[in-house]
Design a protein around this motif. Sequence first.
Motif, PDB file in Angstrom:
ATOM      1  N   LEU A 110       0.834  -1.203   0.000  1.00  0.00           N
ATOM      2  CA  LEU A 110       0.000   0.000   0.000  1.00  0.00           C
ATOM      3  C   LEU A 110       0.870   1.255   0.000  1.00  0.00           C
ATOM      4  O   LEU A 110       1.969   1.261   0.571  1.00  0.00           O
ATOM      5  CB  LEU A 110      -0.908   0.020   1.230  1.00  0.00           C
ATOM      6  CG  LEU A 110      -1.973  -1.071   1.330  1.00  0.00           C
ATOM      7  CD1 LEU A 110      -2.674  -0.976   2.678  1.00  0.00           C
ATOM      8  CD2 LEU A 110      -2.985  -0.967   0.193  1.00  0.00           C
ATOM      9  N   PHE A 111       0.342   2.270  -0.621  1.00  0.00           N
ATOM     10  CA  PHE A 111       0.919   3.612  -0.533  1.00  0.00           C
ATOM     11  C   PHE A 111      -0.038   4.468   0.289  1.00  0.00           C
ATOM     12  O   PHE A 111      -1.254   4.461   0.045  1.00  0.00           O
ATOM     13  CB  PHE A 111       1.080   4.225  -1.922  1.00  0.00           C
ATOM     14  CG  PHE A 111       2.138   3.576  -2.763  1.00  0.00           C
ATOM     15  CD1 PHE A 111       3.484   3.825  -2.534  1.00  0.00           C
ATOM     16  CD2 PHE A 111       1.790   2.715  -3.788  1.00  0.00           C
ATOM     17  CE1 PHE A 111       4.462   3.229  -3.324  1.00  0.00           C
ATOM     18  CE2 PHE A 111       2.757   2.110  -4.585  1.00  0.00           C
ATOM     19  CZ  PHE A 111       4.104   2.361  -4.351  1.00  0.00           C
ATOM     20  N   VAL A 112       0.507   5.210   1.257  1.00  0.00           N
ATOM     21  CA  VAL A 112      -0.315   6.027   2.141  1.00  0.00           C
ATOM     22  C   VAL A 112      -0.009   7.504   1.888  1.00  0.00           C
ATOM     23  O   VAL A 112       1.161   7.919   1.893  1.00  0.00           O
ATOM     24  CB  VAL A 112      -0.065   5.680   3.620  1.00  0.00           C
ATOM     25  CG1 VAL A 112      -0.877   6.600   4.529  1.00  0.00           C
ATOM     26  CG2 VAL A 112      -0.411   4.226   3.886  1.00  0.00           C
ATOM     27  N   ASP A 113      -1.053   8.272   1.658  1.00  0.00           N
ATOM     28  CA  ASP A 113      -0.918   9.713   1.435  1.00  0.00           C
ATOM     29  C   ASP A 113      -0.344  10.361   2.696  1.00  0.00           C
ATOM     30  O   ASP A 113      -0.903  10.235   3.787  1.00  0.00           O
ATOM     31  CB  ASP A 113      -2.285  10.307   1.108  1.00  0.00           C
ATOM     32  CG  ASP A 113      -2.190  11.754   0.655  1.00  0.00           C
ATOM     33  OD1 ASP A 113      -1.640  12.581   1.408  1.00  0.00           O
ATOM     34  OD2 ASP A 113      -2.672  12.041  -0.454  1.00  0.00           O
ATOM     35  N   ARG A 114       0.773  11.060   2.545  1.00  0.00           N
ATOM     36  CA  ARG A 114       1.455  11.636   3.707  1.00  0.00           C
ATOM     37  C   ARG A 114       0.635  12.730   4.386  1.00  0.00           C
ATOM     38  O   ARG A 114       0.782  12.973   5.580  1.00  0.00           O
ATOM     39  CB  ARG A 114       2.820  12.196   3.301  1.00  0.00           C
ATOM     40  CG  ARG A 114       3.801  11.128   2.826  1.00  0.00           C
ATOM     41  CD  ARG A 114       5.164  11.729   2.510  1.00  0.00           C
ATOM     42  NE  ARG A 114       6.059  10.732   1.916  1.00  0.00           N
ATOM     43  CZ  ARG A 114       6.778   9.845   2.613  1.00  0.00           C
ATOM     44  NH1 ARG A 114       6.688   9.846   3.929  1.00  0.00           N
ATOM     45  NH2 ARG A 114       7.558   8.990   1.993  1.00  0.00           N
ATOM     46  N   LYS A 115      -0.240  13.384   3.634  1.00  0.00           N
ATOM     47  CA  LYS A 115      -1.041  14.460   4.224  1.00  0.00           C
ATOM     48  C   LYS A 115      -2.321  13.932   4.869  1.00  0.00           C
ATOM     49  O   LYS A 115      -2.640  14.270   6.002  1.00  0.00           O
ATOM     50  CB  LYS A 115      -1.381  15.494   3.147  1.00  0.00           C
ATOM     51  CG  LYS A 115      -0.187  16.277   2.635  1.00  0.00           C
ATOM     52  CD  LYS A 115      -0.599  17.294   1.579  1.00  0.00           C
ATOM     53  CE  LYS A 115       0.604  18.097   1.077  1.00  0.00           C
ATOM     54  NZ  LYS A 115       0.192  19.063   0.018  1.00  0.00           N
ATOM     55  N   SER A 116      -3.061  13.133   4.135  1.00  0.00           N
ATOM     56  CA  SER A 116      -4.371  12.691   4.643  1.00  0.00           C
ATOM     57  C   SER A 116      -4.290  11.434   5.486  1.00  0.00           C
ATOM     58  O   SER A 116      -5.192  11.151   6.279  1.00  0.00           O
ATOM     59  CB  SER A 116      -5.315  12.423   3.465  1.00  0.00           C
ATOM     60  OG  SER A 116      -4.892  11.276   2.724  1.00  0.00           O
ATOM     61  N   GLY A 117      -3.209  10.651   5.315  1.00  0.00           N
ATOM     62  CA  GLY A 117      -3.115   9.390   6.037  1.00  0.00           C
ATOM     63  C   GLY A 117      -3.930   8.273   5.417  1.00  0.00           C
ATOM     64  O   GLY A 117      -3.987   7.169   5.962  1.00  0.00           O
ATOM     65  N   GLN A 118      -4.567   8.544   4.284  1.00  0.00           N
ATOM     66  CA  GLN A 118      -5.390   7.540   3.610  1.00  0.00           C
ATOM     67  C   GLN A 118      -4.540   6.731   2.634  1.00  0.00           C
ATOM     68  O   GLN A 118      -3.656   7.258   1.971  1.00  0.00           O
ATOM     69  CB  GLN A 118      -6.528   8.224   2.844  1.00  0.00           C
ATOM     70  CG  GLN A 118      -7.507   8.982   3.729  1.00  0.00           C
ATOM     71  CD  GLN A 118      -8.212   8.053   4.705  1.00  0.00           C
ATOM     72  OE1 GLN A 118      -8.788   7.038   4.313  1.00  0.00           O
ATOM     73  NE2 GLN A 118      -8.163   8.412   5.980  1.00  0.00           N
ATOM     74  N   LEU A 121       5.845   9.901  -5.835  1.00  0.00           N
ATOM     75  CA  LEU A 121       6.275   9.102  -4.692  1.00  0.00           C
ATOM     76  C   LEU A 121       6.513   9.966  -3.458  1.00  0.00           C
ATOM     77  O   LEU A 121       6.261   9.526  -2.331  1.00  0.00           O
ATOM     78  CB  LEU A 121       7.546   8.315  -5.054  1.00  0.00           C
ATOM     79  CG  LEU A 121       8.123   7.413  -3.963  1.00  0.00           C
ATOM     80  CD1 LEU A 121       7.094   6.376  -3.499  1.00  0.00           C
ATOM     81  CD2 LEU A 121       9.389   6.720  -4.448  1.00  0.00           C
ATOM     82  N   ASP A 122       6.988  11.213  -3.667  1.00  0.00           N
ATOM     83  CA  ASP A 122       7.255  12.089  -2.524  1.00  0.00           C
ATOM     84  C   ASP A 122       6.006  12.344  -1.692  1.00  0.00           C
ATOM     85  O   ASP A 122       6.108  12.694  -0.510  1.00  0.00           O
ATOM     86  CB  ASP A 122       7.819  13.427  -3.004  1.00  0.00           C
ATOM     87  CG  ASP A 122       9.227  13.287  -3.570  1.00  0.00           C
ATOM     88  OD1 ASP A 122       9.850  12.232  -3.313  1.00  0.00           O
ATOM     89  OD2 ASP A 122       9.683  14.210  -4.262  1.00  0.00           O
ATOM     90  N   ASP A 123       4.846  12.184  -2.296  1.00  0.00           N
ATOM     91  CA  ASP A 123       3.590  12.445  -1.582  1.00  0.00           C
ATOM     92  C   ASP A 123       3.081  11.232  -0.817  1.00  0.00           C
ATOM     93  O   ASP A 123       2.069  11.321  -0.121  1.00  0.00           O
ATOM     94  CB  ASP A 123       2.513  12.894  -2.576  1.00  0.00           C
ATOM     95  CG  ASP A 123       2.865  14.205  -3.265  1.00  0.00           C
ATOM     96  OD1 ASP A 123       3.622  14.992  -2.658  1.00  0.00           O
ATOM     97  OD2 ASP A 123       2.398  14.429  -4.402  1.00  0.00           O
ATOM     98  N   TYR A 124       3.776  10.100  -0.977  1.00  0.00           N
ATOM     99  CA  TYR A 124       3.249   8.863  -0.411  1.00  0.00           C
ATOM    100  C   TYR A 124       4.301   8.108   0.404  1.00  0.00           C
ATOM    101  O   TYR A 124       5.488   8.121   0.083  1.00  0.00           O
ATOM    102  CB  TYR A 124       2.722   7.934  -1.523  1.00  0.00           C
ATOM    103  CG  TYR A 124       1.453   8.453  -2.152  1.00  0.00           C
ATOM    104  CD1 TYR A 124       0.212   8.112  -1.638  1.00  0.00           C
ATOM    105  CD2 TYR A 124       1.513   9.313  -3.244  1.00  0.00           C
ATOM    106  CE1 TYR A 124      -0.946   8.600  -2.197  1.00  0.00           C
ATOM    107  CE2 TYR A 124       0.359   9.814  -3.809  1.00  0.00           C
ATOM    108  CZ  TYR A 124      -0.883   9.453  -3.277  1.00  0.00           C
ATOM    109  OH  TYR A 124      -2.026   9.939  -3.828  1.00  0.00           O
ATOM    110  N   GLU A 125       3.825   7.469   1.443  1.00  0.00           N
ATOM    111  CA  GLU A 125       4.639   6.549   2.239  1.00  0.00           C
ATOM    112  C   GLU A 125       4.429   5.144   1.686  1.00  0.00           C
ATOM    113  O   GLU A 125       3.289   4.697   1.533  1.00  0.00           O
ATOM    114  CB  GLU A 125       4.202   6.607   3.709  1.00  0.00           C
ATOM    115  CG  GLU A 125       4.767   5.487   4.565  1.00  0.00           C
ATOM    116  CD  GLU A 125       3.929   5.226   5.814  1.00  0.00           C
ATOM    117  OE1 GLU A 125       4.195   4.207   6.493  1.00  0.00           O
ATOM    118  OE2 GLU A 125       2.996   6.013   6.099  1.00  0.00           O
TER     119      GLU A 125
END
Length: 978
Positions: free
Chosen positions: A548-556, A594-598
């Motif tokens: 999974l990739f998690v949005d760094r801002k929203s946590g979704q 990718l920078d936007d996602y964990e």
Amino acid sequence: MTEPRDFRPTVFLPKTDFPMKAGLPQKEPVILSRWQDEGIYQKVRESRKGREKFILHDGPPYANGDMHIGHALNHILKDMVCRTQTLLGKDAPYVPGWDCHGLPIEWKVEEEYRKKKKNKDEVPPKEFRAECRAYAQKWVDVQREQLKRLGINGDWDNPYLTMDSQAEGTIVRELLKFAESGQLYRGAKPVMWSPVEKTALAEAEVEYEDIVSTQIDVAFEIVESPIPELVGAYAVIWTTTPWTIPVNQALAYGPEVEYWVYEVTSVDLPQQQNLIGRRLLMNPDRMFGSDSALGFCERSAFGLKAVEGLKFKGSDLAGTICQHPMAKLFRRPVLDTGLGSSSSAAPEGESQAPDQVRGDGNVDANSPLAEFFLRPRPMLPGDFVTTDSGTGLVHMAPDHGEDDFALCKAHGIEPVFAVQGDGKYREDWAWLGGQGSVINPKFNAPDGPICSDLREAGGLLAASADYKHSYPHSWRSKAKVIYRCTPQWFVPMDRETDGGTLREKATKAIANTRFVPEKGRNRIGAMVEGRPDWVLSRQRAWGVPITLFVDRKSGQYLADPEVNARIVTAVMAGGVDAWDEEHAQEYLGDKYKLDDYERVTDILDVWFDSGSTHAFVLESGRWPDLQWPANLYLEGSDQHRGWFQSSLLESCATRGRAPYDAVLTHGFTMDQKGMKMSKSLGNTVSPIDLMRDYGADILRLWALSVDFTEDHRIGKEILQGVADQYRKLRNTYRYLLGALEGFSEDERLPVAEMPELEQYMLGLLGKLDATLRQAVDDFDYNTYVRALTDFCNEDLSAFFFDIRKDSLYCDAPSDLKRRAYRTVLDMLFHALVRYGAPVLVFTAEEVWASRYPGAESVHLLEWPEVPAVTVDEARWTELRVLRQTVNEAIEPLRREKVLGSGLEAVVTVPESAPDADLAELFITATVKRGQGGDVTVERSTDHKCGRCWRLLPEVTEDGALCARCDDVVAAIDAEDAA
């Protein structure tokens, strides 16, 4: 004077080369090799192609270590299922599999690292996973050969492995189905955690053992309350986990529980004198002990008296505030309060509290480190609070308990994540920072740092290391586990989706599933009803990643089908190593940066791996003989909380129903005395050794003779009994082979032309056939084997064979009775060798090849066709009871040497005895009917035939021939002369 003729050469004795001595350990590998050379598994598949299918999906054993007796029992049962269904004419393929990921294999590889002074964390992840893969493959190969030796017929050249890249890709695809349907979330909850293995554990990975723990009573000063008299008193809590006190955030009371205030009137030790006059709040029910636990007065050795008028209901405590016992040390220099002394106090002048607490005694109360201990500790209502043990007040650490977490969260109190994955408090924690591990008994001991600091702060009332109780341990490392709140990935059990919640779907699926035994339904049902959300994540390296990739801002997390499709394709091709940072942007494509996602680095619970095998094995098309759903899952009863349940939840979440129609469970194998097997006790039984000493067929006969649905036993004496049982079955086959020597179709007689005895035996065969068919349908193999062996021993050897040996040995080959007997023997042979083939797989092959050398394997045959013959069971039951009575009457005369055998006996039976050739049935000289109900026996005065040994009036002298034998011998002589 001429010598009397020796008539023995004229007797038609059974002839066979089939040996009485089995020699299974030597013969079985030869037969097994022949099966492999001939491709017996594929031949069976071809012979059943297009038939109704019966699919048993193999629950994967773990690829770690040699096969043990549980493996053997489990696989013998699975083989019995597939072979009996195949015998019924169905297409019942068997694809074996192995569970290859997870902690046990990591643990073994790390053990090797430790021996070499190698740090796992310094090894590149791909290199580490490669070593895990090689370790798993080694044990797959070892176990495969061991299981094949049991005679298990399966697709051994093409098993399924959860570490296969296509399997890993399928598991990822199943996970992403959860993600795309909204059945996945990340949250912080207390989960079972192993500090030794540094990972979360599923309930199925935990076992409970009895231990002795430190129990402590701790005083929390009441600083605010709607009941003014309580301010300045102390709320007393009891716990067996002292290490949770450093993360305490509240206290819980039972709203309906009664609480009294007690005044300390006496103490046990001089240093406790300052306690006299102190007031303590607790429940009165556990002031004194019971058979199972000490009461507070016994633990503390205090004298107490109840304070008049200060008795409250729990609900009255709402709004009461306490302070943490350690707050005093963070507010001011350490002073001797006199409150916390106990029988285990440190020697005068010595201090065991760590520097972080003591320092110079002037910790800044406003610092983040100290602020936690200065916060108010509210008293909260908890429905879970009981008075079964302790003080009726429970300290709350939301990081380390499910009830604690839920109650505190409901009141806005969040976990603080003070305990790290290795069981130590984090370095910046104000009290005991960097210390632990929290599961270390010395750390929690009465003279350890926690109790010593509490004693110094005036909060410890009692401490003793003597509380016996059951406690969870990791079944792999055998180390204690803790509840630890960490961010994890969960599958929600009660989130509404199409068709209801996952709990509702699983409950419905359980109702629609057949369980054998039936009690399995309630067992798994109760587990599903009460289980928490499914913790999917593990913090390890060897497993299928949570892709999974998690949005760094929203946590979704990102639930884009296109991204997910690219991930699945990559893992299908390259396995778990494909999930890396290097390829992350490729998976995200042009739509995302990718920078936007964990990129999540946790791996999946191995129960999700095995719970997804139905998708990879039954649906992928890689094994075209299989289909979804499976007819049956078969494993040990512990899998109600393991594989049965994970498969159920995975399938219900993604397909709306269970992946199986029926579930069959077996119990555990104990030693001969009924004790659990343990290497430390030296009572383990190795199936590999048993096959070397006895042969696989003996082990199979044992496994299918016990009531496997319950716990059962194995041992030398038990196996000796099984070996005796085997010998009787083998001798039945041997007799049939010998008695049928030279039999041809020209000799066969129609059933209608057979004597009554033969028709009766065919009726019994039909009854056995129905019993065995029902046993197969019920998966009742204990009944199957017992019915088969009883028929061979009681109906054949002790009855039919015994009665008809005279006809077989002495009648002319053309005699109708003898032809009828041999016809029935042929029918019995074809039935019994088929019935026995799923049980005694090697012996049945040997028997079949002995009669039909060069023929196809016995395991290609189908269930025998048995003629429907109606018999008067009541009449034959009466005759057999009478026969038994006659034998019992003859036996004393044989012991006294009055009779040499029953052939010399003249028997008188009641006039009411059924009509039949009773002398033939009883194997006696003559049977007469007399008055009264008694059976009497005397010796015949007739002479003995020199060939058949019967005493008959027509024999003129001992050694002469009866009319029958005279005719047979004459025919033999004429044939020899010609």
